[in-house]
Design a protein around this motif. Structure first.
Motif, PDB file in Angstrom:
ATOM      1  N   TRP A 173      44.958  45.163  45.535  1.00 13.63           N
ATOM      2  CA  TRP A 173      45.675  43.951  45.936  1.00 13.63           C
ATOM      3  C   TRP A 173      46.307  43.235  44.748  1.00 13.63           C
ATOM      4  CZ3 TRP A 173      42.645  40.797  50.184  1.00 13.63           C
ATOM      5  CH2 TRP A 173      42.474  41.601  51.324  1.00 13.63           C
ATOM      6  N   GLU A 174      46.470  43.905  43.614  1.00 14.08           N
ATOM      7  CA  GLU A 174      46.981  43.231  42.423  1.00 14.08           C
ATOM      8  C   GLU A 174      48.424  42.753  42.584  1.00 14.08           C
ATOM      9  OE1 GLU A 174      47.595  47.696  41.623  1.00 14.08           O
ATOM     10  OE2 GLU A 174      46.192  46.396  42.702  1.00 14.08           O
ATOM     11  N   ASP A 175      49.123  43.235  43.614  1.00 14.64           N
ATOM     12  CA  ASP A 175      50.481  42.765  43.857  1.00 14.64           C
ATOM     13  C   ASP A 175      50.509  41.409  44.554  1.00 14.64           C
ATOM     14  OD1 ASP A 175      49.379  43.808  46.203  1.00 14.64           O
ATOM     15  OD2 ASP A 175      51.331  44.356  47.020  1.00 14.64           O
ATOM     16  N   ARG A 176      49.361  40.952  45.046  1.00 13.59           N
ATOM     17  CA  ARG A 176      49.360  39.703  45.816  1.00 13.59           C
ATOM     18  C   ARG A 176      48.391  38.646  45.301  1.00 13.59           C
ATOM     19  NH1 ARG A 176      47.124  43.162  50.888  1.00 13.59           N
ATOM     20  NH2 ARG A 176      48.127  44.760  49.628  1.00 13.59           N
ATOM     21  N   VAL A 177      47.294  39.045  44.625  1.00 15.26           N
ATOM     22  CA  VAL A 177      46.301  38.080  44.131  1.00 15.26           C
ATOM     23  C   VAL A 177      45.831  38.505  42.742  1.00 15.26           C
ATOM     24  CG1 VAL A 177      45.477  37.441  46.442  1.00 15.26           C
ATOM     25  CG2 VAL A 177      44.381  39.345  45.232  1.00 15.26           C
ATOM     26  N   PRO A 210      43.342  31.311  38.444  1.00 16.59           N
ATOM     27  CA  PRO A 210      43.581  32.019  39.708  1.00 16.59           C
ATOM     28  C   PRO A 210      42.386  31.870  40.642  1.00 16.59           C
ATOM     29  CG  PRO A 210      43.960  33.446  37.801  1.00 16.59           C
ATOM     30  CD  PRO A 210      43.266  32.224  37.296  1.00 16.59           C
ATOM     31  N   ARG A 232      53.562  31.271  48.319  1.00 20.41           N
ATOM     32  CA  ARG A 232      53.651  32.075  47.099  1.00 20.41           C
ATOM     33  C   ARG A 232      53.994  31.228  45.876  1.00 20.41           C
ATOM     34  NH1 ARG A 232      52.676  37.869  48.074  1.00 20.41           N
ATOM     35  NH2 ARG A 232      52.803  38.038  50.336  1.00 20.41           N
ATOM     36  N   SER A 276      46.104  36.754  39.648  1.00 17.63           N
ATOM     37  CA  SER A 276      46.636  36.050  38.485  1.00 17.63           C
ATOM     38  C   SER A 276      47.644  35.015  38.957  1.00 17.63           C
ATOM     39  CB  SER A 276      47.288  37.024  37.492  1.00 17.63           C
ATOM     40  OG  SER A 276      48.400  37.667  38.071  1.00 17.63           O
ATOM     41  N   LYS A 312      53.022  36.167  43.668  1.00 14.59           N
ATOM     42  CA  LYS A 312      51.661  36.287  44.196  1.00 14.59           C
ATOM     43  C   LYS A 312      51.326  35.069  45.060  1.00 14.59           C
ATOM     44  CE  LYS A 312      49.877  39.353  40.628  1.00 14.59           C
ATOM     45  NZ  LYS A 312      48.707  39.731  39.804  1.00 14.59           N
ATOM     46  N   TYR A 313      50.310  35.240  45.899  1.00 15.21           N
ATOM     47  CA  TYR A 313      49.870  34.120  46.717  1.00 15.21           C
ATOM     48  C   TYR A 313      49.470  32.944  45.830  1.00 15.21           C
ATOM     49  CZ  TYR A 313      49.658  36.909  51.018  1.00 15.21           C
ATOM     50  OH  TYR A 313      49.969  37.670  52.110  1.00 15.21           O
ATOM     51  N   ALA A 369      41.087  42.370  41.743  1.00 15.87           N
ATOM     52  CA  ALA A 369      42.270  42.599  42.581  1.00 15.87           C
ATOM     53  C   ALA A 369      42.753  44.035  42.449  1.00 15.87           C
ATOM     54  CB  ALA A 369      43.375  41.627  42.182  1.00 15.87           C
TER      55      ALA A 369
END
Length: 418
Positions: free
Chosen positions: A360-364, A57, A30, A366, A371-372, A355
């Protein structure tokens, strides 16, 4: 051990800006922090200095087909391959996609059911390299429609795994959706209208009724999933939006009412507006009917895309990769700019907006803490879409999976370690 990535420029898709001289601190898989490049790093932290490269990103493609023969208009070729062969070919397609900078994809349908599920799981387990995948398991549509293998002599019955998504009525739809989701699918892909590449179908003609689409949406919601709808024609598009689908794929014949409905419902558009250029350069891969339908759709689809951009529709990034060779998807960024987007808007579509479409905007999507650590770097101007046709550095989940940056690139810190 924490790792720091230092770059000359960083693309902030949330702010719509390119920021100079930044350091991204990564802990595990992360992002921990984004700092000005001049700030000192803690002692012992490993530095990867990207020199004059620009960091963005990891890219996202909402519309891929990693399973199946690529760049081939003859769907019957699929029947010459076993499930094992399809999966192993998918490994190569996934690698090419990842190396092109796409760290996340939505894979929206296979003819051989559930091979995409196996590929996703192999990637997640670290057995093979590839992007993060949300998969559909199979196409859902009518037996002679755009998501089915057609062209066989009458009387030949395909194995069930090639027709698992075939439906006739609302109860059929509900059963298929449940079967796909319990079998490992993440998203449901409906074929709401005819298709350009499926022989005998008419792209503008509806194939699923509104009540069938609504049934799929209702069933998917019980499983925490959503529906993406292949839809070219205006009537099929409007039925799908009213029924509650998350995204319209292709969107060739968007009219004013369609646009208004998309804005009202918050529906996303995933329009593959580049790949017909590839088809036109390789016409030998497709038959006369396919070429004619593509010619009829191309300009209309691009005009629809421009109309959606002007109106403020949520536009993601979907390419239909698999219809053309995997790894070429970034070519669409320039086409999106030709039809109404700024370069940073196109990059936002290919990252954060996609995302959000996937949930999935909480993880990928930006470069932000939590985020990952999914990141790509290019040596050219990040506001020139062509720069992303030559991605030189790819990191997924904090691991470098590609590094082709030239050793002679001037370094911000004077050294670069990888």
């Amino acid at each position: 051990m924490a790792v720091a990535l230092r770059c000359a420029r960083l693309v902030d898709v949330e702010a719509g800006a390119v920021l100079p001289d930044r350091t991204v601190v990564i802990e595990g898989d992360r992002i921990a922090a984004v700092r000005p490049g001049g700030e000192p790093l803690p002692e012992g932290m490993r530095l990867i200095d990207l020199g004059e490269a620009s960091l963005a990103p990891g890219l996202i493609d909402l519309h891929t087909h990693l399973v199946g023969p690529a760049a081939c208009g003859d769907f019957l070729q699929e029947l010459k391959l076993s499930g094992a062969q399809l999966a192993l070919d998918g490994v190569a397609h996934a690698r090419d996609t990842l190396h092109a900078g796409f760290t996340t994809v939505r894979d929206v349908g296979t003819f051989h059911a559930f091979v995409d599920v196996a590929l996703r799981d192999a990637i997640d387990r670290g057995i093979v390299p590839g992007p993060r995948m949300a998969v559909a398991g199979a196409f859902v549509g009518v037996s002679t429609g755009g998501g089915m293998i057609v062209g066989l002599t009458p009387g030949i019955e395909l194995p069930r795994h090639y027709r698992l998504g075939s439906v006739r009525d609302v109860p059929d739809v509900r059963e298929r959706v449940r079967e796909l989701l319990t079998g490992g699918a993440d998203v449901i892909k409906l074929i709401a209208t005819g298709a350009v590449l499926t022989s005998g179908t008419v792209p503008g003609a509806p194939e699923l009724r509104e009540e069938q689409i609504r049934a799929a949406v209702e069933e998917a919601q019980w499983y925490g999933a959503y529906v993406a709808a292949h839809a070219h024609g205006a009537e099929g598009i409007k039925w799908a939006i009213r029924a509650g689908v998350r995204s319209i794929e292709h969107g060739t014949e968007l009219d004013d009412e369609s646009i208004e409905l998309m804005l009202e419902h918050g529906t996303y558009l995933s329009a593959d507006i580049w790949w017909s250029d590839w088809l036109n350069k390789h016409p030998e891969q497709f038959d006369d009917e396919q070429r004619a339908k593509n010619d009829a759709a191309t300009e209309r689809q691009r005009q629809s895309f421009a109309k959606a951009v002007r109106a403020g529709v949520r536009v993601g990034f979907g390419t239909d990769a698999g219809c053309f060779p995997h790894g070429l998807q970034t070519r669409q960024l320039a086409t999106m700019c030709e039809w109404g987007m700024t370069p940073l808007q196109a990059l936002r579509a290919a990252t954060l907006t996609s995302a959000e479409c996937m949930g999935w905007e909480d993880r990928v999507g930006s470069i932000a803490p939590g985020k990952y650590a999914d990141l790509v770097a290019v040596t050219g101007d990040p506001q020139d879409p062509a720069s992303f046709n030559d991605v030189r550095f790819v990191m997924k989940g904090g691991e470098v999976v590609r590094d082709d940056l030239p050793a002679a690139v001037p370094s911000v810190s004077g050294e670069r370690t990888v």
